[in-house]
Design a protein around this motif. Structure first.
Motif, PDB file in Angstrom:
ATOM      1  N   MET A   1       0.704  -1.217   0.095  1.00 24.31           N
ATOM      2  CA  MET A   1       0.055  -0.016   0.215  1.00 24.31           C
ATOM      3  C   MET A   1       0.897   1.186  -0.046  1.00 24.31           C
ATOM      4  SD  MET A   1      -3.236  -1.008   2.548  1.00 24.31           S
ATOM      5  CE  MET A   1      -4.191   0.207   1.890  1.00 24.31           C
ATOM      6  N   VAL A   2       1.912   1.221   0.867  1.00 26.38           N
ATOM      7  CA  VAL A   2       2.934   2.366   0.635  1.00 26.38           C
ATOM      8  C   VAL A   2       3.497   2.444  -0.762  1.00 26.38           C
ATOM      9  CG1 VAL A   2       5.178   3.289   1.696  1.00 26.38           C
ATOM     10  CG2 VAL A   2       3.397   2.270   3.053  1.00 26.38           C
ATOM     11  N   LEU A   3       4.150   1.606  -1.317  1.00 23.62           N
ATOM     12  CA  LEU A   3       4.625   1.633  -2.790  1.00 23.62           C
ATOM     13  C   LEU A   3       3.467   1.857  -3.631  1.00 23.62           C
ATOM     14  CD1 LEU A   3       7.172  -1.582  -2.484  1.00 23.62           C
ATOM     15  CD2 LEU A   3       7.652   0.962  -2.456  1.00 23.62           C
ATOM     16  N   THR A   4       2.295   1.606  -3.570  1.00 19.26           N
ATOM     17  CA  THR A   4       1.353   1.916  -4.714  1.00 19.26           C
ATOM     18  C   THR A   4       0.552   3.468  -4.405  1.00 19.26           C
ATOM     19  OG1 THR A   4      -0.328   0.745  -3.642  1.00 19.26           O
ATOM     20  CG2 THR A   4       0.987  -0.409  -5.229  1.00 19.26           C
ATOM     21  N   GLY A   5       1.016   4.034  -3.068  1.00 24.23           N
ATOM     22  CA  GLY A   5       0.247   5.004  -3.054  1.00 24.23           C
ATOM     23  C   GLY A   5      -1.109   4.915  -2.419  1.00 24.23           C
ATOM     24  N   THR A   6      -1.420   3.817  -2.273  1.00 25.91           N
ATOM     25  CA  THR A   6      -2.934   3.546  -1.459  1.00 25.91           C
ATOM     26  C   THR A   6      -3.114   3.628  -0.006  1.00 25.91           C
ATOM     27  OG1 THR A   6      -2.586   1.264  -1.652  1.00 25.91           O
ATOM     28  CG2 THR A   6      -3.741   2.331  -3.654  1.00 25.91           C
TER      29      THR A   6
ATOM     30  N   ALA B   1       5.656   5.240  -8.373  1.00 24.88           N
ATOM     31  CA  ALA B   1       4.329   5.532  -9.289  1.00 24.88           C
ATOM     32  C   ALA B   1       2.974   5.736  -8.411  1.00 24.88           C
ATOM     33  CB  ALA B   1       4.256   4.416 -10.097  1.00 24.88           C
ATOM     34  N   GLY B   2       2.367   6.721  -8.601  1.00 23.79           N
ATOM     35  CA  GLY B   2       0.858   7.047  -7.858  1.00 23.79           C
ATOM     36  C   GLY B   2       1.075   7.382  -6.594  1.00 23.79           C
ATOM     37  N   SER B   3       2.217   7.647  -6.118  1.00 20.72           N
ATOM     38  CA  SER B   3       2.316   8.085  -4.594  1.00 20.72           C
ATOM     39  C   SER B   3       2.875   9.487  -4.267  1.00 20.72           C
ATOM     40  CB  SER B   3       3.139   7.059  -3.881  1.00 20.72           C
ATOM     41  OG  SER B   3       3.279   7.494  -2.404  1.00 20.72           O
ATOM     42  N   ALA B   4       2.237  10.258  -3.648  1.00 14.59           N
ATOM     43  CA  ALA B   4       2.706  11.550  -3.290  1.00 14.59           C
ATOM     44  C   ALA B   4       3.345  11.593  -1.776  1.00 14.59           C
ATOM     45  CB  ALA B   4       1.478  12.577  -3.237  1.00 14.59           C
ATOM     46  N   LEU B   5       3.302  10.494  -1.270  1.00 12.80           N
ATOM     47  CA  LEU B   5       3.974  10.570  -0.010  1.00 12.80           C
ATOM     48  C   LEU B   5       5.405  10.429   0.077  1.00 12.80           C
ATOM     49  CD1 LEU B   5       3.652   9.460   3.185  1.00 12.80           C
ATOM     50  CD2 LEU B   5       3.937   7.240   2.426  1.00 12.80           C
TER      51      LEU B   5
END
Length: 427
Positions: free
Chosen positions: A95-100, A172-176
């Motif tokens: 979930m961290v790597l996919t930004g979810t 990819a897909g993560s602004a974290l």
């Protein structure tokens, strides 16, 4: 001279190897989880609540976990517990790597990890005597404890480097912020659980070594252990004092150190890993030096520990003015050194003092004191940091601990604890 069980016992080699990998993996989550919460929220209050969500159920259910292990196979319970942890940490990494990832998921996974760990602790403790000859237990325990302390020294530094070097890598897909490094850290811990599961699956426990069903209710046994502690004034006084130390050291360090690294130290997550490694390194040295120090103070353990805690309080005060990773690591190394000496000497004192049939329950209460009150304190500290500054927190906690430790010098029950204390007579 007898050979070490690592050289003679294949089952112990499997248990030791799997546990070692898991111990090092644990340090990656212990560094990454607080950093993740701060990057998601920037709120110390949320960090304290996450730590409490994970650790309070772990402490409470640990007592029940011991009864479960008595009813079932320790190996089977440990396999299930570590398997559950592997799945949850892997989900966290994905979930961290996919930004979810979001805070509700962090709370839910922290709760699950805490519950699984509650059963893993007593299961791992019960499994060791099942695979080791009783004459080899001291050597085996020494190896396991030494490796645990080594993981506390090396693991956090490695975790800080992994998170820090991935801080600017695209995900990819993560602004974290730091998402790539955080995801890698959680993935390493998940992989360590998988390696531990493989080693456990290969262990063969003799049927005769498996415990039989418990004959008394778990709550009845727990009450009996509490009554035995209440009837022993020095032990009762120490348990109460340990609870106080857990509140004034556990909370401020569990929440305060990640906030300090984020706001004031010069290398962010890497700094957090370094200061936690310094604390672990201090504990490792303290454990190695504990026997010599106990002899140096001529067995006056109570007075020694009260003096150490007074110094730890002053070190917390000094953290209030720290802006350097090196200085913070030095202070945490000193507190770890004192803590390592105190931990080994006091556990040895309890083992000598408490009758064998009550020792397991007594140690469970001690673990509950540290693993339960520390996280509750962390939740309170997180809320407190919304109204006071971080330096003020360290000053208040440190001065209060020092004052309590010095004040307890007037207590004969605490000050009089000696290494030579024998078990009291049981009526």
């Amino acid at each position: 001279m007898s050979r070490h069980p690592l050289a003679t016992n294949a089952n112990f080699r499997l248990l030791f190897g799997g546990s070692t990998v898991s111990m090092f993996g644990d340090q990656f989550t212990l560094v990454a989880l607080p950093w993740l919460v701060l990057k998601l929220t920037g709120d110390p209050g949320a960090l304290g609540l996450v730590l409490a969500t994970m650790a309070v159920p772990r402490a409470v259910f640990m007592l029940i976990g011991g009864a479960v292990v008595d009813h079932f196979s320790a190996r089977a319970v440990l396999l299930l517990a570590r398997g559950a942890n592997a799945v949850m940490v892997a989900v966290l990494a994905a979930m961290v790597l996919t930004g979810t990832i979001s805070m509700p998921w962090v709370y839910a996974l922290a709760l699950g990890i805490g519950l699984a760990t509650a059963f893993a602790y007593p299961a791992s403790t019960a499994l060791l005597p099942s695979v080791i000859d009783p004459r080899e237990l001291q050597q085996a325990n020494g190896s396991m404890m030494g490796m645990r302390q080594l993981s506390l020294f090396i693991g956090p530094a490695l975790a800080g480097v992994v998170i820090g070097t991935g801080a600017h890598a695209p995900t990819a897909g993560s602004a974290l912020a730091d998402a790539y490094g955080l995801g890698r850290a959680f993935a390493i811990d998940a992989a360590s659980f998988c390696a531990s599961l493989l080693s456990l699956a290969l262990i063969r426990v003799p049927a005769a070594a498996e415990p039989g069903p418990v004959q008394h209710g778990v709550f009845g046994k727990l009450l009996g252990g509490l009554r035995s502690i209440a009837a022993d004034p020095p032990l009762r006084a120490f348990m109460f004092y340990a609870a106080v130390v857990s509140v004034f050291v556990g909370g401020p360090t569990q929440v305060g150190l990640p906030v300090l690294a984020d706001m004031r130290l010069d290398h962010g997550a890497t700094s957090l890993g370094i200061v936690m490694a310094a604390s672990g390194g201090g504990m490792l040295l303290g454990g190695l030096a504990s026997g010599a120090v106990a002899k140096l103070v001529r067995g006056h353990l109570g007075a020694m520990i009260l003096c150490f805690d007074a110094c730890i309080g002053l070190a917390l005060v000094a953290l209030a003015g720290v802006h350097s990773t090196v200085l913070a690591a030095l202070l945490l190394g000193v507190t770890g050194l004192f803590g390592g000496i105190a931990q080994i000497t006091l556990v040895s004192w309890i083992q000598r003092r408490v009758p064998r049939e009550l020792l397991g329950r007594t140690m469970s209460v001690l673990m509950f004191t540290f693993l339960g009150l520390g996280p509750l304190s962390a939740a309170g500290v997180g809320a407190l940091l919304k109204v006071i500054s971080l330096p003020t927190l360290f000053v208040i906690a440190g001065l209060t601990l020092t004052a309590i430790a010095l004040g307890c010098m007037t207590s004969p029950a605490l000050r009089g604890i000696r290494a030579q204390d024998a078990a009291p007579t049981v009526a």
